[in-house]
Design an enzyme around this catalytic site. Structure first.
Site, PDB file in Angstrom:
ATOM      1  N   ASP A 197      -2.609  70.548 102.194  1.00  0.00           N
ATOM      2  CA  ASP A 197      -3.853  70.111 101.570  1.00  0.00           C
ATOM      3  C   ASP A 197      -4.988  70.825 102.307  1.00  0.00           C
ATOM      4  O   ASP A 197      -4.788  71.308 103.433  1.00  0.00           O
ATOM      5  CB  ASP A 197      -3.990  68.589 101.699  1.00  0.00           C
TER       6      ASP A 197
ATOM      7  N   ASP B 124      -3.146  62.404  98.251  1.00  0.00           N
ATOM      8  CA  ASP B 124      -1.963  63.179  98.657  1.00  0.00           C
ATOM      9  C   ASP B 124      -0.698  62.326  98.692  1.00  0.00           C
ATOM     10  O   ASP B 124       0.403  62.866  98.817  1.00  0.00           O
ATOM     11  CB  ASP B 124      -2.177  63.795 100.044  1.00  0.00           C
TER      12      ASP B 124
ATOM     13  N   ASP C  55      -3.561  64.369 104.011  1.00  0.00           N
ATOM     14  CA  ASP C  55      -4.146  63.250 104.759  1.00  0.00           C
ATOM     15  C   ASP C  55      -4.773  62.179 103.880  1.00  0.00           C
ATOM     16  O   ASP C  55      -5.018  61.067 104.340  1.00  0.00           O
ATOM     17  CB  ASP C  55      -5.230  63.774 105.724  1.00  0.00           C
TER      18      ASP C  55
END
Length: 389
Positions: free
Chosen positions: A79, A277, A273
């Site tokens: 990410d 996600d 995080d």
């Protein structure tokens, strides 16, 4: 093994009239050596050592199967915000109509005060004043879009342009090279906040080390626009960047990556995080969450948690996993090799009970001592250590 031992003790004396007590002794030696304790101990104790070594390095691995999977990584997908970048600096506040800069920040900070997303934290930090959360009557976080809140009876939207468009609010075009957080109050566009993304200090080194270790692909998912994602990807040397993704689209892209990975047995790792996600972390072979700033949903869904929020910790985790795998195989080969040799010698009558005890208990102790080596902190995650892993 009991039938083999019985055969050794009974058949030679009956067929060839050998001394009964001698063959019984050989059979007992064979029985002691054949005890599987060392082999059974060598595998779990190796993974226990690996889990302990990871914990000492600030890496929480939720099971031996995930540590084993980390030892065979093919693709790593990151990410962007909060993982590879800090996303913690407000560069510009642009109010609209009769809204002042302070009022815009006030509404944005109150609306984001319940979120632990790096962008939300950066807005609260830029506001720089104590927040009266009692002014927030309602709060809803919308993964991939932003937040919706009711502040003193006024409906406030803070997030992407897509969030405001869903509620019939038109957003102006902003600078494509930066992340823009848009605000609307009671259905009226109020302004936007520009977030300047800053790379984490260890991100580029982590990507380079992963490639040295043999990871075939390093990709990135982001909900930001393509220009921002491409800029970050080029700076870090990533293989592919997927931008403007919603949570369910990240899952779809992950499934595509899994189908096209270089090796069938290789594992795909996703590092994230945020709450958006969580679906990907739950779906991927090994989900890795940032523990310090990560959302509760991400940490719960992940298989591995990096407690210090450093991307380079993933390199350390893979090193420990690879080292654990080598040590487990060393223990297996040692246990089978020593036992096989002593079994043959015992059946031939050239070993005593003392050698048999060593082949059982002694090898088990050696396996435990060998497994303890993985608890030691890795010297470095660069150069020769990374290549060896």
């Amino acid at each position: 093994m009991v039938l083999v031992v019985a055969s050794i003790a009974i058949i030679p004396p009956l067929l060839w009239r050998q001394p009964f007590d001698e063959w019984v002794y050989r059979a007992l030696v064979f029985l002691v050596v054949s005890c599987p304790c060392a082999l059974v101990i060598s595998i779990p104790v190796g993974f226990f050592g690996g889990l302990g070594g990871a914990s000492r390095n600030g890496i929480l691995v939720k099971g031996g199967q995930y540590l084993e999977a980390l030892g065979n990584v093919d693709t790593v997908v990151f990410d962007k915000t909060g993982t590879l970048t800090k996303g913690v600096k407000v560069a510009k506040v642009v109010p609209m109509a009769d809204m002042t800069r302070e009022e815009l920040l006030d509404y944005a900070a109150l609306a984001e005060s319940y979120s632990n997303h790096p962008i939300a934290l950066s807005i609260v930090e830029a506001y720089g004043k104590p927040l009266d959360r009692q002014r927030v009557d309602e709060y809803t976080e919308i993964p991939g879009y932003g937040v919706k809140a009711r502040i003193r009876g006024r409906q406030v939207l803070v997030g992407t342009a897509g969030l405001l468009k869903q509620h019939g609010v038109t957003c102006p075009e902003v600078e494509l090279a930066y992340t823009a957080v848009h605000l609307s109050i009671d259905g009226q566009y109020a302004g936007y906040i520009i977030i300047e993304d800053e790379l984490k200090e260890d991100s580029k080194q982590a990507i380079n080390d992963l490639k040295r270790m043999g990871v075939k692909r390093t990709d990135m998912f982001t909900g930001d626009n393509y220009h921002i994602g491409l800029k970050v990807g080029q700076n870090l040397g990533l293989d592919e960047v997927y931008a403007e993704l919603l949570p369910h689209q990240k899952v779809e892209k992950l499934e595509t990556i899994e189908k096209t990975k270089a090796t069938r047995k290789g594992k795909v790792v996703f590092v994230g995080d945020g709450i958006n996600d969580a679906p990907v972390l739950a779906r991927v072979d090994v989900g890795v969450a940032m523990g310090e700033l990560g959302s509760d949903a991400a940490i719960e869904a992940a298989d591995v948690v990096l407690m210090t929020d450093e991307s380079s910790k993933l390199v350390t985790a893979i090193m420990i996993a690879s080292r654990t795998k080598r040590i487990v195989w060393q223990n297996i080969i040692m246990a089978l090799g020593v036992k096989g040799l002593v079994l043959l010698l015992g059946a031939a009558g050239t070993t005593s009970m003392w050698e048999a005890v060593f082949a059982d208990v002694g090898v088990a102790i050696l396996s435990i001592l060998n497994a303890m080596r993985v608890i030691k902190k890795p010297r470095s995650h660069r150069c020769d250590e990374a290549t060896a892993a």
